[in-house]
Design a protein around this motif. Sequence first.
Motif, PDB file in Angstrom:
ATOM      1  N   ALA A   1      -0.228   6.774   3.169  1.00 25.85           N
ATOM      2  CA  ALA A   1       0.560   7.951   2.777  1.00 25.85           C
ATOM      3  C   ALA A   1       1.989   7.555   2.428  1.00 25.85           C
ATOM      4  O   ALA A   1       2.566   8.076   1.469  1.00 25.85           O
ATOM      5  CB  ALA A   1       0.556   8.987   3.897  1.00 25.85           C
ATOM      6  N   HIS A   2       2.560   6.641   3.189  1.00 26.70           N
ATOM      7  CA  HIS A   2       3.964   6.281   2.955  1.00 26.70           C
ATOM      8  C   HIS A   2       4.149   5.375   1.738  1.00 26.70           C
ATOM      9  O   HIS A   2       4.983   5.638   0.881  1.00 26.70           O
ATOM     10  CB  HIS A   2       4.543   5.618   4.204  1.00 26.70           C
ATOM     11  CG  HIS A   2       5.996   5.291   4.089  1.00 26.70           C
ATOM     12  ND1 HIS A   2       6.964   6.247   3.932  1.00 26.70           N
ATOM     13  CD2 HIS A   2       6.644   4.100   4.086  1.00 26.70           C
ATOM     14  CE1 HIS A   2       8.146   5.666   3.846  1.00 26.70           C
ATOM     15  NE2 HIS A   2       7.976   4.355   3.935  1.00 26.70           N
ATOM     16  N   TYR A   3       3.374   4.290   1.650  1.00 28.98           N
ATOM     17  CA  TYR A   3       3.598   3.301   0.603  1.00 28.98           C
ATOM     18  C   TYR A   3       2.833   3.567  -0.687  1.00 28.98           C
ATOM     19  O   TYR A   3       3.332   3.278  -1.767  1.00 28.98           O
ATOM     20  CB  TYR A   3       3.266   1.894   1.116  1.00 28.98           C
ATOM     21  CG  TYR A   3       4.297   1.388   2.092  1.00 28.98           C
ATOM     22  CD1 TYR A   3       5.542   0.967   1.651  1.00 28.98           C
ATOM     23  CD2 TYR A   3       4.033   1.370   3.445  1.00 28.98           C
ATOM     24  CE1 TYR A   3       6.495   0.528   2.545  1.00 28.98           C
ATOM     25  CE2 TYR A   3       4.979   0.924   4.346  1.00 28.98           C
ATOM     26  CZ  TYR A   3       6.211   0.502   3.895  1.00 28.98           C
ATOM     27  OH  TYR A   3       7.154   0.078   4.767  1.00 28.98           O
ATOM     28  N   ILE A   4       1.645   4.115  -0.592  1.00 30.06           N
ATOM     29  CA  ILE A   4       0.851   4.320  -1.802  1.00 30.06           C
ATOM     30  C   ILE A   4       1.098   5.705  -2.384  1.00 30.06           C
ATOM     31  O   ILE A   4       1.299   5.851  -3.589  1.00 30.06           O
ATOM     32  CB  ILE A   4      -0.648   4.074  -1.515  1.00 30.06           C
ATOM     33  CG1 ILE A   4      -0.840   2.606  -1.119  1.00 30.06           C
ATOM     34  CG2 ILE A   4      -1.485   4.414  -2.738  1.00 30.06           C
ATOM     35  CD1 ILE A   4      -2.234   2.246  -0.696  1.00 30.06           C
ATOM     36  N   LEU A   5       1.090   6.723  -1.523  1.00 29.02           N
ATOM     37  CA  LEU A   5       1.299   8.088  -2.008  1.00 29.02           C
ATOM     38  C   LEU A   5       2.779   8.457  -2.109  1.00 29.02           C
ATOM     39  O   LEU A   5       3.118   9.463  -2.720  1.00 29.02           O
ATOM     40  CB  LEU A   5       0.568   9.090  -1.107  1.00 29.02           C
ATOM     41  CG  LEU A   5      -0.948   8.888  -0.996  1.00 29.02           C
ATOM     42  CD1 LEU A   5      -1.539   9.892  -0.029  1.00 29.02           C
ATOM     43  CD2 LEU A   5      -1.593   8.991  -2.363  1.00 29.02           C
ATOM     44  N   GLY A   6       3.657   7.673  -1.481  1.00 24.83           N
ATOM     45  CA  GLY A   6       5.093   7.887  -1.613  1.00 24.83           C
ATOM     46  C   GLY A   6       5.656   8.991  -0.735  1.00 24.83           C
ATOM     47  O   GLY A   6       6.747   9.501  -1.012  1.00 24.83           O
ATOM     48  N   LYS A   7       4.954   9.377   0.314  1.00 28.52           N
ATOM     49  CA  LYS A   7       5.455  10.415   1.218  1.00 28.52           C
ATOM     50  C   LYS A   7       6.503   9.829   2.148  1.00 28.52           C
ATOM     51  O   LYS A   7       6.431   8.663   2.535  1.00 28.52           O
ATOM     52  CB  LYS A   7       4.316  10.994   2.059  1.00 28.52           C
ATOM     53  CG  LYS A   7       3.391  11.910   1.334  1.00 28.52           C
ATOM     54  CD  LYS A   7       2.355  12.433   2.326  1.00 28.52           C
ATOM     55  CE  LYS A   7       1.808  13.760   1.924  1.00 28.52           C
ATOM     56  NZ  LYS A   7       0.877  14.260   2.944  1.00 28.52           N
TER      57      LYS A   7
END
Length: 140
Positions: free
Chosen positions: A99-105
């Motif tokens: 979620a943090h690194y791939i989806l940019g959340k």
Amino acid sequence: MATINLRDFYPWYTQDIFVEVSDAVAEELLADKRYQKSHWQRQRRNKAFYSLDVGDGIENGACFAELSPHEVMERRLQWCRLCRALNSLSETQGRRIEAHYILGKSKVDIARDEGVAEKCVRRSIEQGLWNMKKYMQENF
């Protein structure tokens, strides 16, 4: 045999250097010089000078060369290794890192979505990255 001045054909010569070459070589050098001059004139006449700040995408072609097949395979291999390392994590760590690194959340958004404190998400991501690094060192 024809005598040519190398300074007329090669820009790195600063002094006149005369060399005897065969007629075929001399004719080929002169033909190339004529072609270069006509190309420059066509370019000037057609205003074919491109600006890289126009925004039409030419700068991407100039700045980013196409990858070689070897580089493409290296990137695919690296991507597979990263996916394996990500899959080796626990479900929570994997979900949060994705979620943090791939989806940019942001970490705050992830914490809000999961109903936990931001500190827990931050620590989980840090520990997950450490585990991925350890997995990569051991297996690759």
